[in-house]
Design a protein around this motif. Structure first.
Motif, PDB file in Angstrom:
ATOM      1  N   TRP A 240      29.649  35.695  33.215  1.00 32.86           N
ATOM      2  CA  TRP A 240      28.871  36.084  32.330  1.00 32.86           C
ATOM      3  C   TRP A 240      28.857  37.599  32.004  1.00 32.86           C
ATOM      4  CZ3 TRP A 240      27.184  33.445  28.533  1.00 32.86           C
ATOM      5  CH2 TRP A 240      25.802  33.654  27.821  1.00 32.86           C
ATOM      6  N   VAL A 241      28.621  38.345  33.189  1.00 26.45           N
ATOM      7  CA  VAL A 241      28.507  39.885  32.727  1.00 26.45           C
ATOM      8  C   VAL A 241      29.839  40.172  31.932  1.00 26.45           C
ATOM      9  CG1 VAL A 241      28.960  42.202  33.803  1.00 26.45           C
ATOM     10  CG2 VAL A 241      27.511  40.335  34.662  1.00 26.45           C
ATOM     11  N   ALA A 242      31.202  39.584  32.250  1.00 30.82           N
ATOM     12  CA  ALA A 242      32.223  39.917  31.584  1.00 30.82           C
ATOM     13  C   ALA A 242      32.228  39.422  29.871  1.00 30.82           C
ATOM     14  CB  ALA A 242      33.546  39.376  32.150  1.00 30.82           C
ATOM     15  N   TRP A 243      31.797  38.154  30.073  1.00 34.77           N
ATOM     16  CA  TRP A 243      31.527  37.700  28.508  1.00 34.77           C
ATOM     17  C   TRP A 243      30.603  38.755  27.598  1.00 34.77           C
ATOM     18  CZ3 TRP A 243      32.408  35.253  24.384  1.00 34.77           C
ATOM     19  CH2 TRP A 243      31.343  34.884  23.553  1.00 34.77           C
ATOM     20  N   LEU A 244      29.330  39.140  28.427  1.00 29.93           N
ATOM     21  CA  LEU A 244      28.230  40.096  27.608  1.00 29.93           C
ATOM     22  C   LEU A 244      28.783  41.316  27.191  1.00 29.93           C
ATOM     23  CD1 LEU A 244      24.958  39.084  29.457  1.00 29.93           C
ATOM     24  CD2 LEU A 244      25.717  38.231  27.400  1.00 29.93           C
ATOM     25  N   VAL A 245      29.530  41.870  28.069  1.00 30.71           N
ATOM     26  CA  VAL A 245      30.116  43.235  27.853  1.00 30.71           C
ATOM     27  C   VAL A 245      31.118  42.962  26.779  1.00 30.71           C
ATOM     28  CG1 VAL A 245      31.246  45.113  28.755  1.00 30.71           C
ATOM     29  CG2 VAL A 245      29.673  44.038  30.161  1.00 30.71           C
ATOM     30  N   GLY A 246      32.149  41.934  26.938  1.00 31.29           N
ATOM     31  CA  GLY A 246      33.214  42.016  26.191  1.00 31.29           C
ATOM     32  C   GLY A 246      32.694  41.511  24.617  1.00 31.29           C
ATOM     33  N   ALA A 247      31.659  40.860  24.287  1.00 39.77           N
ATOM     34  CA  ALA A 247      31.253  40.422  23.452  1.00 39.77           C
ATOM     35  C   ALA A 247      30.543  41.428  22.514  1.00 39.77           C
ATOM     36  CB  ALA A 247      30.129  39.300  23.049  1.00 39.77           C
ATOM     37  N   TRP A 248      29.794  42.206  23.347  1.00 36.47           N
ATOM     38  CA  TRP A 248      29.112  43.550  22.748  1.00 36.47           C
ATOM     39  C   TRP A 248      30.117  44.429  22.283  1.00 36.47           C
ATOM     40  CZ3 TRP A 248      29.121  48.692  24.301  1.00 36.47           C
ATOM     41  CH2 TRP A 248      28.137  49.496  23.451  1.00 36.47           C
ATOM     42  N   VAL A 249      31.283  44.703  22.997  1.00 33.95           N
ATOM     43  CA  VAL A 249      32.331  45.727  22.552  1.00 33.95           C
ATOM     44  C   VAL A 249      33.056  45.209  21.264  1.00 33.95           C
ATOM     45  CG1 VAL A 249      34.488  47.179  23.403  1.00 33.95           C
ATOM     46  CG2 VAL A 249      32.473  46.704  24.895  1.00 33.95           C
ATOM     47  N   SER A 250      33.189  43.886  21.367  1.00 33.23           N
ATOM     48  CA  SER A 250      33.916  43.257  20.155  1.00 33.23           C
ATOM     49  C   SER A 250      33.508  43.468  18.856  1.00 33.23           C
ATOM     50  CB  SER A 250      34.196  41.775  20.485  1.00 33.23           C
ATOM     51  OG  SER A 250      34.923  41.509  21.650  1.00 33.23           O
ATOM     52  N   ASN A 251      31.930  43.317  19.198  1.00 38.89           N
ATOM     53  CA  ASN A 251      30.969  43.617  17.985  1.00 38.89           C
ATOM     54  C   ASN A 251      31.027  45.132  17.522  1.00 38.89           C
ATOM     55  OD1 ASN A 251      29.143  43.411  15.888  1.00 38.89           O
ATOM     56  ND2 ASN A 251      27.430  42.713  17.361  1.00 38.89           N
ATOM     57  N   VAL A 252      31.195  45.922  18.407  1.00 36.40           N
ATOM     58  CA  VAL A 252      31.233  47.179  18.152  1.00 36.40           C
ATOM     59  C   VAL A 252      32.583  47.640  17.301  1.00 36.40           C
ATOM     60  CG1 VAL A 252      31.347  49.608  18.918  1.00 36.40           C
ATOM     61  CG2 VAL A 252      29.667  48.070  19.776  1.00 36.40           C
ATOM     62  N   ALA A 253      33.561  47.031  17.659  1.00 38.44           N
ATOM     63  CA  ALA A 253      35.073  47.169  17.304  1.00 38.44           C
ATOM     64  C   ALA A 253      35.214  46.617  15.819  1.00 38.44           C
ATOM     65  CB  ALA A 253      36.049  46.606  17.973  1.00 38.44           C
ATOM     66  N   ALA A 254      34.479  45.529  15.687  1.00 34.19           N
ATOM     67  CA  ALA A 254      34.359  44.813  14.173  1.00 34.19           C
ATOM     68  C   ALA A 254      33.531  45.703  13.192  1.00 34.19           C
ATOM     69  CB  ALA A 254      33.886  43.459  14.344  1.00 34.19           C
ATOM     70  N   ARG A 255      32.635  46.500  13.997  1.00 30.87           N
ATOM     71  CA  ARG A 255      31.829  47.347  12.814  1.00 30.87           C
ATOM     72  C   ARG A 255      32.556  48.516  12.766  1.00 30.87           C
ATOM     73  NH1 ARG A 255      26.433  46.197  12.326  1.00 30.87           N
ATOM     74  NH2 ARG A 255      25.569  44.494  13.469  1.00 30.87           N
ATOM     75  N   LEU A 256      33.323  49.249  13.625  1.00 27.86           N
ATOM     76  CA  LEU A 256      34.195  50.212  13.476  1.00 27.86           C
ATOM     77  C   LEU A 256      35.192  50.137  12.334  1.00 27.86           C
ATOM     78  CD1 LEU A 256      34.683  51.704  16.958  1.00 27.86           C
ATOM     79  CD2 LEU A 256      33.501  52.705  15.212  1.00 27.86           C
TER      80      LEU A 256
END
Length: 207
Positions: free
Chosen positions: A130-146
């Motif tokens: 769950w921790v890996a999923w939350l962190v990964g999902a947040w970073v993926s969101n940032v990457a998409a915005r960039l």
């Protein structure tokens, strides 16, 4: 398994990200060092990899939800009153803002407890997933915005490299998710083989 396929696609996408960032760096350093054909190819491959990555990710989501509904049905037979969230939350829990931070974890926790025999208290794997999923999902969101906001060449290169970081984190989450799927599925299968389950009202059979 869809999660494995999605992980493999992610690895290929990460390699393409790094290659694309290198092409952009060469353009920045010396525009004449890269031909128009090479630029067009890089743009096409990069865009296509993004589409394939999105399709693979969607397929993994669908497969995971199908599995989640199946093991939840089995878990309700084993522990009909041991679930904090109703079945609609198996989908809504992932998309409703705020509660998506913990509802899915609660659902899988309850399935884990209902399915478990001797290892119910050892939830390190669940917590890590769950921790890996939350962190990964947040970073993926940032990457998409960039990527979406990138207009200059250097911004494109940065977005491509940051996407590699997000892919790496999501790969970690995928590995933990695969282990969770195997653990719960294996435990439910073992329970099924040991004794036929006692059916409760509303429960028909093992899925």
């Amino acid at each position: 398994m869809a999660l494995v396929a999605d992980s493999l696609v992610g690895v290929v996408a990460a390699v393409i990200d790094l290659w694309y960032a290198d092409v952009v760096d060469r353009i920045i350093a010396d525009a004449t060092s890269v031909t128009d054909a090479e630029i067009d190819t890089a743009d096409l491959v990069y865009a296509f990899s993004g589409v394939v990555e999105a399709v693979a990710y969607l397929a993994a989501i669908v497969a995971f939800l199908v599995w989640l509904f199946r093991v939840r049905a089995n878990a309700e037979i084993l522990a009909p009153h041991g679930h904090r969230r109703s079945r609609p939350w198996l989908i809504l829990g992932w998309i409703v803002p705020i509660v998506s931070l913990w509802f899915p974890k609660q659902i899988v926790d309850d399935i884990w407890d209902a399915s478990a025999r001797s290892w119910s208290s050892r939830k390190g794997l669940l917590h890590a997933w769950w921790v890996a999923w939350l962190v990964g999902a947040w970073v993926s969101n940032v990457a998409a915005r960039l990527l979406f906001n990138a207009e200059e060449a250097d911004a494109l290169a940065t977005a491509a490299r940051f996407d590699v970081v997000s892919i790496a984190l999501m790969l970690v989450a995928a590995v933990f998710a695969i282990l969770v799927v195997l653990r719960i599925t294996g435990e439910q299968e073992a329970r099924r083989m040991e004794t036929p389950p006692v059916l409760h009202p509303g429960a028909s059979r093992w899925a």
